[in-house]
Every structure is written in C-alpha cells, then in structure tokens.
Scaffold this active site. Structure first.
Site, short mmCIF file in Angstrom:
data_model
loop_
_atom_site.label_atom_id
_atom_site.label_comp_id
_atom_site.label_asym_id
_atom_site.label_seq_id
_atom_site.Cartn_x
_atom_site.Cartn_y
_atom_site.Cartn_z
N LYS A 75 63.76 47.19 14.01
CA LYS A 75 64.50 46.60 12.54
C LYS A 75 64.34 47.97 11.53
O LYS A 75 65.46 48.23 11.19
CB LYS A 75 63.83 45.35 12.27
N GLU A 79 54.44 52.08 17.58
CA GLU A 79 54.68 52.32 19.15
C GLU A 79 55.95 52.80 19.51
O GLU A 79 56.13 53.66 20.50
CB GLU A 79 54.13 51.21 19.72
N GLY A 92 61.56 38.45 15.86
CA GLY A 92 61.65 39.07 17.09
C GLY A 92 61.55 38.43 18.41
O GLY A 92 62.46 38.52 19.38
N ARG A 93 60.72 37.28 18.53
CA ARG A 93 60.57 36.62 19.62
C ARG A 93 61.69 35.47 19.83
O ARG A 93 62.04 34.99 20.62
CB ARG A 93 59.29 35.89 19.60
N GLU A 111 52.48 32.97 19.55
CA GLU A 111 52.79 33.95 18.44
C GLU A 111 53.45 32.72 17.28
O GLU A 111 53.09 33.11 16.00
CB GLU A 111 53.97 34.91 18.37
N HIS A 148 48.65 30.70 46.08
CA HIS A 148 47.37 31.57 46.81
C HIS A 148 46.54 32.12 45.90
O HIS A 148 45.95 33.27 46.10
CB HIS A 148 48.18 32.29 47.79
N LYS A 152 48.09 45.68 13.19
CA LYS A 152 48.84 46.95 12.91
C LYS A 152 48.22 47.78 11.75
O LYS A 152 48.30 49.08 11.71
CB LYS A 152 50.28 46.57 12.66
#
Length: 536
Positions: A203, A209, A263-264, A349, A380, A496
């Site tokens: 944004k 990162e 963001g999510r 979050e 399994h 961050k």
C-alpha cells in the site's frame, strides 16, 4: 459499551451446561438436525453436532441481541469508523458491491472508484490472457509473480489454488512473501524473464519484506533484459505513486486500494489482480458476487437464520463454556488446502486481542488458535488427537458434492470420509460395541467432540466468495460480542518496529554496547554476526 461480564445475558450463557451426550441427544430428539441446519446462499450449514441445546442457543441469541450485533454490522455497512483505534472506516464490503450500488465512506460513494480500479484490472487481465499485452521483447506473459506479505499474499495465493479449475492453461501464478532469499529463488527457478510479470503489492510501497524481494526481482529483470524493461514487467498495487515511479514502474500500471481495506480483507480489491489474470475477469466477478451474496445474508438474515452469527455464537460458546483453546478447519478439498492458513490470519489477527474498546484488559478468552489441513490427509496425521486426545478441539468441516475432477467414485469416498469423521467425533464408540479384549479401553472413543459441517454443491468462484465472507462476518460478530477491535493489528506493528531497530544495530554491531540490548537478543545477534563473517 457495557462490560460483557456485567451483562445478565453473559452470565446466563456461562451458567449453561454443554450437552452431556450427543449420542443420547440425537437418540431422543429426532428433530434436532432439522432445527440446527440452515441455508446461506449456496452453503448448507449443519451445526447439530455442536454441544448446544435449544436453551443454550436461546441464551446465545439473547447475548447477541444485548450486544446489538445487528446495529454494529449496520454501522460498518454505513461506512462509520468502526476501526476505532485507527480512526478508519471498514469498507471491504464496498469492494464487492455491484456497480450500480452505493457504499458511503465519509459521505462519499466509493463504489465508482472501486469499479474504476476493477475495470482497469480487467483490461490488463484480458490483455495478458489474449497476448495483446506482451513483455519488452514481444513475448507473451506466461508467469505472474505476486510479491506481497500477509493479506497481500495469503488471500490471492489461496484463491488462486482454490480456483484451479478456472485458470488459464498458459498462465501460471507464483506467490512470494518470505524475505528468506530461498522463497524468491525457488519461485523464479525455471522462469523466463521475457515471459514474467511481477505484481508488487504494498500500500505504501515501503513494506520492508516486500520491497526487499521486489528489488531483487528488479535486478533479475534488468540483468536479463535491461533497465528499460522494468516498466513492461512490473505492476504495482499501491497508493504511493512517487515511490512506484522511483522504482521504475509506470504509474499507469499502478492499481489503487484504500486505507479502509485491511490487508486480511483485501483479496477482492486490486490485491486480487494476479487471481484475475489467472481466472479471467468474468470468473473474478462471479467470485465478488458470491461475497456480496453473503454480505446481504449477514445484513438481512434474522437470528438463528443468520449463518455467520450462528458460527460466531458457537465459537464463543466453545471458548467460554467448553474452554477450548484451538479450532481446526478441515476442508475436504485439495483445492482449498490453503484455506486454513488464510483463516489463521483472518481470525487470529482480527480477534487475537486482549484489550477492550475502553482500554481495559479482557477478562475472558478471545480468539482460539486456528489451524488445519485438508482431508483426507489429516486423518492420517492429527485426527487421532481430535478423537482421543485430552483437549477438546472443535472442528469446521467443509465439503462439496461435486469435484472439478470427473471421478464420482473418489469424490464419494472423499465426502463419506468427511461425514464419517464428524460422526465419530460426535458419537464415539463405547466398550459395548467392541469385542472383549485387553485393548478394548484403547479402542473406545468418548465422543462429544463438537463440529460444524459446511457443504456446497461445488467449489465454484461464487461459493468460494461466500465461504470467505461467511468467515469474515463471523469474525466481526465475535469481535463485537467480545468488545474488541477486529480491524487493527498492533502486535504485528511492534514486531516490524523492533526488526527495523535491530537491523540498524547490525550495521555497526562491533561498536554496539551490549547494554543497549537484553542479554538474549545481544547473544543471538552476536552469534549471527559471527556466522556471517565465517560464511564470507
């Protein structure tokens, strides 16, 4: 808002007792399943294997009424600043509002702006899919590399996998999020720079990162094709035109999204560009329509007919009354294998919070740990613990009547395995149902392990949108009842900030006074610096 623990409705919920035996309840109440199933769009939700009875459901719905969840939802839908710690509106529902609809934020209808971006995305997607838009050497774009992190990665990566049956056969998407160099290296291996387009999602265009990976990707393109190729092989999802231009991307290839989209919650925005390129604008529109369908359901369905509200109330019951600390999400669908990871961010979050709206500490449990893997793989791996472990873990099963693969036999096997697991969790197996043996105690299952099963005819783009919005709105309703802000993420921000501080200290670590850091952090950084010197 009044403290939850002071409400008589909350006390009434806590005084309720979970069903002692689901086996006995099903045997004595033939109408239980019909009373505890509901439809929401194309989804059919069966929560009859949860450890609630009619009395508990009534108490939970009274709690929802006391917390005015419907009013809170309407406030969000009206564009009010329900993200109170950041002073922002929450507008992810605007992203899937039809072009002729209205969604007001600060008195402005944002729907035209949303569709302006969607239309530009569609133009780019059609151009790449048709071969009209090509790279710097004239070759078709066959590889789309999405560089982002958090919601800029988990959402589009999940949707891309889920809509495998709809993807263009000549276009592949790759998703890079980890600053670990191995992530980008592995995703670029075997790709031809002439046929590769990068979608950089940030944004502010300052995310550490993302920009670190984007710079390496830029060097990869420049080394192979020259500096002038950058604007042909990069697009940006951002609002910072100056930073995008400085990077070398033509701002006509910048797609905007807004600070009222977390963001999510952003996969329906420009963040979904890589998905739109892969599946086409028409399928992406179907995806948005599915989300909008669930938005309408969440706003209009009343009480126990409201699927996201019921899911939220059951989750609160399990956390508060059964004292569960985690919840498994098990999609019996290979294409939905990334869905649990997506929900981890969406739910944890959003509701992994311990401070209420008035700044006081939360005295009750909020979000559990969300985890899961697709069935039948999980049978399994971890299902043993779910059946016979000492901790009770509620489960959301997700399944479909039809698969994109034309193999009715295996799809039947898949679906019956899912139903069998929910049956075994609920009813267990008694000693009387087993032959006399020294291992009989080891082969008994107590049952009473709660689960909800969500099924649909098939995993279409619309159904995927409905599933995502179902969980979004359930998460919101939980946050309202717990009186927490589901739309900030200060815990993420702290990490961050500390990482940036430690990075600056590494630049001149030898001159650093160890008293500037705690002993553990100093020791670990010292070890890292020593290892770096050895490798160089």
């Amino acid at each position: 808002m009044e403290a939850l623990e002071s409400l008589p409705e909350w006390s009434q919920v806590l005084s309720g007792a979970p069903l002692r035996s689901l086996r006995e309840e099903f045997a004595s109440d033939s109408a239980r399943t019909s009373a505890m199933t509901l439809h929401a769009g194309d989804l059919f939700v069966d929560y009859s294997k949860q450890r609630v009875d009619e009395s508990a459901l009534t108490d939970l719905l009274n709690l929802a009424k006391a917390r005015e969840v419907t009013t809170s939802f309407q406030r969000m839908k009206n564009g009010e600043r329900v993200n109170f710690t950041e002073g922002r509106a929450v507008g992810h529902m605007a992203l899937r509002t039809p072009k002729d609809g209205t969604f007001l934020i600060d008195g402005v209808n944002v729907v035209p702006a949303v569709h302006s971006v969607l239309d530009r995305m569609a133009d780019l997607a059609r151009g790449i899919r048709s071969g009209e838009i090509v790279g710097s050497t004239g070759k078709r774009m066959c590889h789309i590399v999405n560089i982002g992190i958090g919601g800029s990665d988990l959402g589009p990566a999940m949707v891309y996998e889920a809509l495998r049956a709809n993807r263009h056969e000549a276009i592949s998407c790759h998703f890079v999020s980890n600053v670990d160099p191995a992530d980008l290296e592995a995703n670029l291996k075997g790709l031809n720079p002439e046929e590769t387009m990068f979608v950089v999602a940030s944004k502010t265009f300052t995310t550490v990162e993302t920009l670190a990976n984007a710079q390496v990707a830029r060097e990869w393109i420049v080394q192979a094709l020259g500096l002038d190729a950058v604007d042909k092989h990069f697009v940006a999802l951002s609002t910072n035109s100056d930073a995008v231009r400085a990077f070398g991307i033509d701002t006509t290839n910048m797609f905007e999204f807004w600070d009222w989209v977390g963001g999510r919650f952003s996969v329906a925005s420009a963040i979904g560009l890589s998905v739109m390129i892969a599946v086409g604008p028409e399928t992406f529109e179907e995806f948005l329509s599915g989300m909008h369908l669930m938005d309408i359901h969440a706003a209009e369905a009343v009480g126990r007919e409201n699927a996201p509200l019921i899911l939220a109330l059951l989750n609160i019951w399990n956390t508060a009354v059964l004292s569960t600390k985690s919840r498994a999400v098990i999609p019996y669908s290979f294409d939905l294998r990334r869905f649990p990871a997506y929900l981890q961010q969406l739910i944890m979050e959003s509701n992994g919070k311990s401070v209420r709206s008035d700044g006081s500490r939360v005295p009750y449990s909020t979000s559990p740990v969300i985890w899961g893997e697709p069935g039948t793989n999980g049978q399994h791996a971890f299902m043993q613990l779910l059946h016979q472990g000492t901790d009770v873990v509620p489960v959301d099963f997700i399944g479909f009547a039809c698969s994109s693969a034309d193999d009715a036999s295996r799809n039947e096997l898949l679906f019956t395995n899912m139903v069998a697991q929910s049956q075994a969790l609920a009813f267990g197996r008694t000693a009387d149902e087993l032959p006399e043996s020294s291992v009989r105690p080891h082969r008994t299952f107590e049952g009473n392990r709660p689960s909800t099963t969500i099924v649909a005819p098939e995993l279409s783009a619309s159904v995927l949108g409905q599933l995502i919005a179902l969980y979004e709105h359930a998460t919101f309703f939980e946050g309202v009842i717990w009186d927490i802000n589901s739309f900030d993420q200060w815990g993420v921000e702290l990490g961050k900030e500390l990482a940036q501080t430690l990075g600056s200290k590494l630049e001149n670590f030898s001159a650093l006074d160890h008293r500037d850091l705690d002993s553990s952090t100093h020791t670990l950084l010292s070890w890292f610096v020593q290892q770096q010197k050895k490798s160089n």
